[in-house]
Design a protein around this motif. Structure first.
Motif, short mmCIF file in Angstrom:
data_model
loop_
_atom_site.label_atom_id
_atom_site.label_comp_id
_atom_site.label_asym_id
_atom_site.label_seq_id
_atom_site.Cartn_x
_atom_site.Cartn_y
_atom_site.Cartn_z
N THR A 5 -16.94 -25.30 -19.47
CA THR A 5 -16.89 -24.95 -18.02
C THR A 5 -15.51 -25.11 -17.65
OG1 THR A 5 -19.24 -25.27 -17.63
CG2 THR A 5 -17.57 -25.35 -15.82
N LEU A 6 -14.79 -24.30 -17.07
CA LEU A 6 -13.38 -24.26 -16.80
C LEU A 6 -13.15 -24.29 -15.31
CD1 LEU A 6 -10.47 -24.36 -18.06
CD2 LEU A 6 -10.50 -21.98 -17.91
N GLY A 7 -12.36 -25.18 -14.79
CA GLY A 7 -12.10 -25.54 -13.52
C GLY A 7 -10.64 -24.75 -13.04
N LEU A 8 -10.68 -24.05 -12.36
CA LEU A 8 -9.41 -23.48 -11.73
C LEU A 8 -9.02 -23.58 -10.38
CD1 LEU A 8 -10.01 -19.81 -13.63
CD2 LEU A 8 -8.54 -21.85 -14.39
N ASN A 9 -7.74 -23.46 -10.06
CA ASN A 9 -7.25 -23.93 -8.50
C ASN A 9 -7.58 -22.92 -7.73
OD1 ASN A 9 -5.37 -24.42 -6.42
ND2 ASN A 9 -3.70 -24.75 -8.12
N ARG A 10 -8.11 -23.61 -6.62
CA ARG A 10 -8.37 -22.96 -5.26
C ARG A 10 -7.76 -23.57 -4.23
NH1 ARG A 10 -12.83 -23.40 -1.11
NH2 ARG A 10 -14.01 -24.80 -2.79
N GLY A 11 -7.29 -24.75 -4.16
CA GLY A 11 -6.41 -25.64 -3.27
C GLY A 11 -5.13 -24.95 -3.03
N HIS A 12 -4.44 -24.34 -3.71
CA HIS A 12 -3.10 -23.59 -3.57
C HIS A 12 -3.46 -22.15 -2.84
CE1 HIS A 12 0.18 -25.95 -5.68
NE2 HIS A 12 -0.77 -26.96 -5.62
N ASN A 13 -4.60 -21.58 -2.69
CA ASN A 13 -4.92 -20.50 -1.82
C ASN A 13 -4.23 -19.44 -2.31
OD1 ASN A 13 -6.38 -19.39 0.15
ND2 ASN A 13 -4.74 -19.60 1.59
N ASP A 14 -4.12 -19.13 -3.91
CA ASP A 14 -3.69 -18.03 -4.57
C ASP A 14 -4.65 -17.48 -5.40
OD1 ASP A 14 -2.25 -16.06 -5.65
OD2 ASP A 14 -0.50 -17.37 -6.40
N VAL A 15 -5.45 -16.64 -4.80
CA VAL A 15 -6.65 -16.17 -5.26
C VAL A 15 -6.38 -15.28 -6.36
CG1 VAL A 15 -7.07 -14.34 -3.85
CG2 VAL A 15 -9.05 -15.28 -4.92
N GLN A 16 -5.14 -14.34 -6.41
CA GLN A 16 -4.94 -13.56 -7.41
C GLN A 16 -4.23 -14.24 -8.62
OE1 GLN A 16 -5.74 -10.37 -7.34
NE2 GLN A 16 -6.41 -10.84 -5.26
N ASN A 17 -3.63 -15.39 -8.39
CA ASN A 17 -3.37 -16.28 -9.86
C ASN A 17 -4.62 -16.79 -10.26
OD1 ASN A 17 -2.63 -19.32 -10.63
ND2 ASN A 17 -0.92 -17.69 -10.87
N THR A 18 -5.63 -17.04 -9.52
CA THR A 18 -6.80 -17.67 -10.23
C THR A 18 -7.74 -16.82 -10.63
OG1 THR A 18 -6.83 -19.56 -8.35
CG2 THR A 18 -8.86 -18.77 -9.90
N VAL A 19 -7.64 -15.37 -10.24
CA VAL A 19 -8.16 -14.27 -10.95
C VAL A 19 -7.48 -13.84 -12.13
CG1 VAL A 19 -8.61 -11.68 -10.86
CG2 VAL A 19 -9.12 -13.21 -8.87
N ALA A 20 -6.16 -14.13 -12.23
CA ALA A 20 -5.62 -13.81 -13.41
C ALA A 20 -6.16 -14.91 -14.50
CB ALA A 20 -4.11 -13.79 -13.41
N ALA A 21 -5.81 -16.32 -14.05
CA ALA A 21 -6.45 -17.10 -15.13
C ALA A 21 -7.79 -17.07 -15.55
CB ALA A 21 -6.34 -18.46 -14.35
N ALA A 22 -8.65 -16.57 -14.53
CA ALA A 22 -10.10 -16.39 -15.00
C ALA A 22 -10.45 -15.26 -16.02
CB ALA A 22 -11.06 -16.15 -13.92
N ARG A 23 -9.55 -14.09 -15.96
CA ARG A 23 -9.89 -13.06 -16.72
C ARG A 23 -9.12 -13.46 -18.00
NH1 ARG A 23 -7.69 -8.60 -12.32
NH2 ARG A 23 -9.82 -7.43 -12.00
#
Length: 463
Positions: free
Chosen positions: A117-135
């Motif tokens: 299970t991988l935790g990614l960033n939401r605190g920085h409010n950059d959803v597109q960056n997190t989408v890229a990391a998730a992909r």
């Protein structure tokens, strides 16, 4: 009633020992909780994960020992406070203020043989960056089980996270999670691990999110996660009655998630927050707590518990890494062995005493093991008390047992007082098993057998 609970007294070693009697069900009751293939898991702080898996010699062997005990690689979660940060650190002992990572991180995580299970960033409010990391994670991690978006959001405001500007409370967080679940879910599917909060439910819990989300947002959720760090002294931590009381806090939240068809996990847990309490977390008593909390949580339907491991060299509750070996690892081995290959579990104790009893059932519905725990506190001086567990409803002429023990509840590996699990230890630095395994034979007469368990000890009965 499947439980028969009788208090009596037996003559043990020249003195009286309290006795309790429990009926072992011949088949799994309808209220037995279903077991995950590997309920005992590991959480690695985001920025320390690479070092645990490249610089810490004991890691692969410690993970393999747990796999051998259960038949399944333990699930791991990579996350924590640093998943919500965007920097490169000079030393793996420095907790970063900002964190950047790249595809090689995903590649390393993808090499683990169990689920991740991988935790990614939401605190920085950059959803597109997190989408890229998730992909990237979905592409490079064949073992990817779930993706978290943000760690303990109730603290975002105090931590100065950009997403928490203006009003930030449980309601605004629920709306934020829903929006992010749709954005991330559209990119990677229904593998979101939602909630990830530390404050006890109902606020910041699964029920609140389910009430606030629409069907689209909930459709992308695979798992609801909560964090739990009970804290306290060694004596209060390892108390079975306290473990039951703490786990009951989550009973309704788990039930709500289950009714929605979602798993419920402790995405992060351990004995005390902030890397642990120096005088509590490295102790054998904390190891007994690990064993008991895993078993009790499973009876409520909590699928997995991920025990957090933080900064290497500065982590009191770590099973390995800070010290070559930590006493809590022995409790993890006990619980893993108790679960191993089982499909369901029930508690057969009253839940309000110092003595715990659980029965694990196999795929055919027959009982395969019983876990017995005496949480009477023994600090190492004076006479060590005993408690006699009498099990009824047994078959055959005898059963085997394996004991989890140490000189006292305060015993610590780094102070030269290693526990033993079935007479064996785990070697400092390598985690290799040393010594000869010891199992005792206990006679069964008329379907009954008696098991003497010392104060601050646990016994696994192989039925």
């Amino acid at each position: 009633m499947m439980r028969l609970f009788v208090i009596g007294a037996a003559l043990i070693g020249g003195g009286l020992a309290a006795t309790s009697t429990y009926a072992v069900p011949s088949t799994a009751p309808t209220n037995a909780a279903q077991l995950d293939p590997a309920p005992v898991g590991m959480s690695y702080e985001f920025f320390t994960f690479p070092s645990y898996h490249t610089n810490v010699t004991a890691t692969p062997q410690c993970e393999k020992n747990l796999k051998d005990a259960s038949g399944t690689w333990l699930p791991i979660r990579i996350g924590g406070t640093t998943q919500d940060l965007s920097y490169t650190v000079a030393s793996d002992k420095d907790a970063p203020k900002i964190l950047k990572f790249e595809p090689s991180f995903m590649k390393l995580a993808g090499q683990y043989e169990g689920s991740v299970t991988l935790g990614l960033n939401r605190g920085h409010n950059d959803v597109q960056n997190t989408v890229a990391a998730a992909r990237s994670a979905k592409e490079q991690m064949p073992n990817l089980l779930a993706i978290e978006m943000g760690n303990e959001p109730e603290y975002f405001k105090n931590d100065g996270q950009p997403i928490a500007k203006g009003t930030w409370d449980a309601a605004t967080d629920a709306a934020s999670q829903a929006s992010w679940q749709i954005s991330i879910g559209k990119a990677v599917g229904n593998i979101i691990q939602a909630s990830n909060s530390l404050q006890n439910p109902p606020q910041w819990g699964a029920e609140q999110l389910l009430n606030a989300h629409n069907s689209s947002a909930i459709g992308y959720v695979k798992t609801f996660s909560h964090h739990n760090y009970p804290g306290g002294s060694i004596q209060s931590l390892m108390s079975h009655a306290n473990v039951v009381k703490n786990m009951n806090t989550f009973r309704n939240d788990v039930a709500v998630a289950k009714r929605a068809g979602k798993q419920y996990v402790f995405g992060e847990t351990n004995s005390a927050t902030g890397g642990g309490a120096a005088n509590v977390s490295p102790s054998f008593g904390a190891g007994l707590w690990v064993a008991d909390v895993c078993l009790r949580a499973a009876t409520l339907g909590i699928s997995r518990l991920y025990f957090h491991h933080g900064t290497i060299g500065a982590c009191q509750y770590c099973w390995w890494g800070r010290y070559s070996m930590g006493a809590p690892y022995y409790g993890a081995m006990f619980a893993t062995a108790a679960f191993g290959g089982g499909t369901s579990i029930v508690p057969i104790d009253s839940g309000n005493s110092r003595h715990a009893a659980y029965v694990i059932f196999g795929a055919d519905g027959k009982p395969v093991r019983a876990a017995l725990y005496n949480s009477d506190y023994f600090a190492g001086s004076g006479s060590r008390g005993n408690h006699v567990f009498v099990l009824t409803g047994l078959t055959g002429e005898s059963v085997k047992t394996k004991k989890l023990s140490a000189a006292s509840a305060t015993s610590r590996v780094d102070q030269g007082a290693s526990p033993t699990w079935g007479g064996q230890k785990y070697e400092d630095g390598t985690c290799k098993i040393t010594g000869t395994e010891t199992r005792e034979t206990v006679a069964v007469e008329g379907g009954r057998a008696s098991f003497t368990v010392g104060a601050s000890e646990a016994v696994l009965v192989y039925l």
